[in-house]
Design an enzyme around this catalytic site. Structure first.
Site, PDB file in Angstrom:
ATOM      1  CG  ASP A 167     -83.349   0.256  40.253  1.00 39.11           C
ATOM      2  OD1 ASP A 167     -83.565  -0.525  39.324  1.00 39.11           O
ATOM      3  OD2 ASP A 167     -83.951   0.198  41.339  1.00 39.11           O
ATOM      4  CG  LEU A 184     -96.823  10.168  46.922  1.00 41.02           C
ATOM      5  CD1 LEU A 184     -96.513   9.665  45.513  1.00 41.02           C
ATOM      6  CD2 LEU A 184     -96.719  11.680  46.983  1.00 41.02           C
ATOM      7  CE  LYS A 197     -87.034   2.166  49.716  1.00 40.31           C
ATOM      8  NZ  LYS A 197     -86.475   2.485  48.375  1.00 40.31           N
TER       9      LYS A 197
END
Length: 541
Positions: free
Chosen positions: A413, A347, A240
């Site tokens: 969120d 993951l 990100k």
């Protein structure tokens, strides 16, 4: 040629001038030597590593000073810096930081170390059964080997990939032969993603921060731009990018579902989750990447590559394709090539470890006009308690743990959460996707605490850790500051500004007050997950 004979008086004058000149040279030499010895003293590496960096200019100032100064010696022995030498070394820089700041950082370092030595962070380990591990290294009983699920002790799993750039690796059942990302995957259990003392976590974050980037493509799904990064030994990370300055607050007129996702929020959420003792967020680390050489020139994603351009300021920018903020009006730009990012460990692949997505009972309406049911019904939790899987086990207190984490970092969120399917309903919740946290430090969104306020239920271990972090000797803002100082991007600027750190302490007090209010009106508030009292209570100093 005429030779002039000097009289006694003339010779005396010349001799005096020569002596005066020699004396002046000696005085000048002594003065220069003294100045050089003072100016050349710099702190040793252990001291300099504890100096806080508050902005990029400060970091550049310290770096340039380090390049121009050299370590002096006295009598052939290395100089040992002290408080005076530290000030002499970096001069006005230390005056800006403040003389007491170094001592404060040292104290916080010992505070963080002491926190993790506390009994609440060293609870007795539960004996794990075979089905409590997400992935296991199995013995080869059927005559085949397979990555993660069939690595035999007598043979090796060898990569068959012919793709350019990937390492030709051979893995056995010996953990030393596994890359850090594989060790992380093999360490996931029914109750947590990793153990706090597991050295794999630090090795994995170092791996993510330093490994050569082999590939970068845009990750599908989500509302904002994310990239999937590949490494030579088959590891991957979710990237990100930096979208706004750390001290920029979210616009008060912006709805939570339209907020930016922040790279430093992902990093900070991992550290906060760890400090709370949850261990439910995959390791995240900051990194400074080269937009040109580490994304643009190596990406195979044509849609992504078409969005690169050079700004009028000469910076290399891109914007990708997504639902929010993927346009030329919201570019992601290097300076001119360097860009801060967060890298989160991936993951295990869904084919190996499928995950189930659950709609949060306290999900917001994601509407500009409508309210969710929990926002209108004060007795909403009574309905939740009668609904599987919240009617038994630990699922309800798991959701409340997540709500406390979200309230502390102001994350509105949280519409879904995930669990590993292999473990059924008896497992922990994954605290994923925290990019919209730490947006506003001047406001506390109490509605995030609705699960705790409405259900009045909390784990005993969670409550005791929260109380511990409210005491001056383990203050949450202090240990958080020191924990974040370990991230590579902390040398550029602190990951969280001081107002955000102060907000953590303020919100922690609010959580404890809500619990006290619950205890005044309800008898069964504490979910005792610690068994008998083993001296976990910490007396306030």
């Amino acid at each position: 040629m005429v030779t002039r004979k000097l009289g006694p008086s003339t010779r005396s004058i010349y001799l005096c001038l020569a002596c005066l000149s020699l004396a002046l040279h000696i005085i000048l030499a002594v003065f220069c030597l003294t100045v050089l010895q003072t100016a050349c003293v710099i702190p040793n590496s252990s001291s300099s590593s504890l100096n806080p960096r508050t902005d990029s200019q400060k970091h550049q100032s310290l770096s340039s000073s380090s390049r121009t100064l050299s370590i002096s010696s006295q009598n052939g022995k290395p100089y040992k810096s002290n408080a005076t030498g530290l000030h002499d070394a970096i001069g006005t820089e230390m005056k800006r930081i403040g003389a007491g700041k170094v001592n404060q950082i040292v104290e916080e370092a010992s505070m963080l170390e002491a926190l993790f030595k506390h009994p609440l962070y060293n609870l007795p380990e539960v004996a794990l059964l075979e089905d409590d591990w997400l992935l296991r290294v199995k013995k080869n009983e059927d005559g085949y080997d397979d990555k993660e699920e069939g690595i035999n002790s007598d043979s090796q799993w060898q990569s068959a990939s012919q793709e350019e750039g990937y390492d030709k690796v051979s893995w056995t059942n010996d953990a030393e032969s596994h890359p850090p990302w594989l060790r992380f995957h093999l360490g996931i259990t029914r109750w947590e993603l990793y153990k706090r003392k597991d050295p794999t976590v630090s090795k994995l974050t170092h791996y993510l921060a330093t490994q050569h980037i082999l590939g970068a493509v845009q990750k599908s799904g989500g509302t904002q731009l994310k990239l999937l990064i590949s490494f030579p030994n088959y590891g991957q990370a979710l990237l990100k990018p930096m979208k706004q300055a750390r001290d920029t607050e979210t616009d008060v007129n912006l709805f939570y579902f339209s907020d930016f996702e922040r790279h430093n929020a992902e990093i900070s959420a991992f550290h906060l989750d760890r400090l709370l003792g949850f261990n439910r967020i995959p390791p995240v680390v900051g990194r400074l990447i080269n937009v040109t050489s580490e994304i643009r020139e190596i990406t195979t994603d044509r849609k992504l590559s078409r969005t690169f351009f050079t700004s009028p300021a000469g910076n290399v920018c891109f914007y990708g394709q997504c639902n929010y903020y993927c346009s030329t009006e919201h570019p992601l730009c290097g300076q001119p090539h360097s860009l801060e990012v967060s890298l989160a460990a991936m993951l295990p692949d869904l084919s190996l470890a499928p995950r189930r997505s659950w709609r949060s009972p306290w999900r917001r309406s994601y509407s500009r006009t409508k309210l969710a049911q929990w926002e209108k019904d004060p007795a909403y939790c009574d309905t939740v308690k009668q609904t599987p899987p919240y009617n038994n086990g630990t699922r309800l207190v798991d959701v409340i743990d997540m709500a406390i984490l979200d309230f502390l970092m102001s994350n509105m969120d949280r519409h879904h959460y995930e669990t590993f399917e292999n473990f059924g309903n008896e497992t922990f919740l994954l605290h994923l996707d925290n990019g919209r946290a730490f947006g506003r430090h001047s406001q506390d969104e109490l509605s995030i605490l609705a699960p705790l306020q409405q259900c009045c239920r909390i784990r005993r271990s969670t409550l005791l850790r929260l109380r511990l972090l409210s005491y001056p000797d383990f203050r949450l803002s202090d240990v958080m500051r020191q924990s974040l100082a370990q991230d590579p991007l902390a040398v550029v600027a602190p990951l969280l500004s001081e107002p955000h750190l102060a907000a953590l302490d303020r919100r922690l007090v609010t959580v404890l007050q809500v619990v006290e209010t619950c205890q005044e009106h309800h008898a069964d508030v504490i979910f005792n997950d610690l068994g008998k009292d083993e001296g976990y209570e910490h007396k306030k100093q």
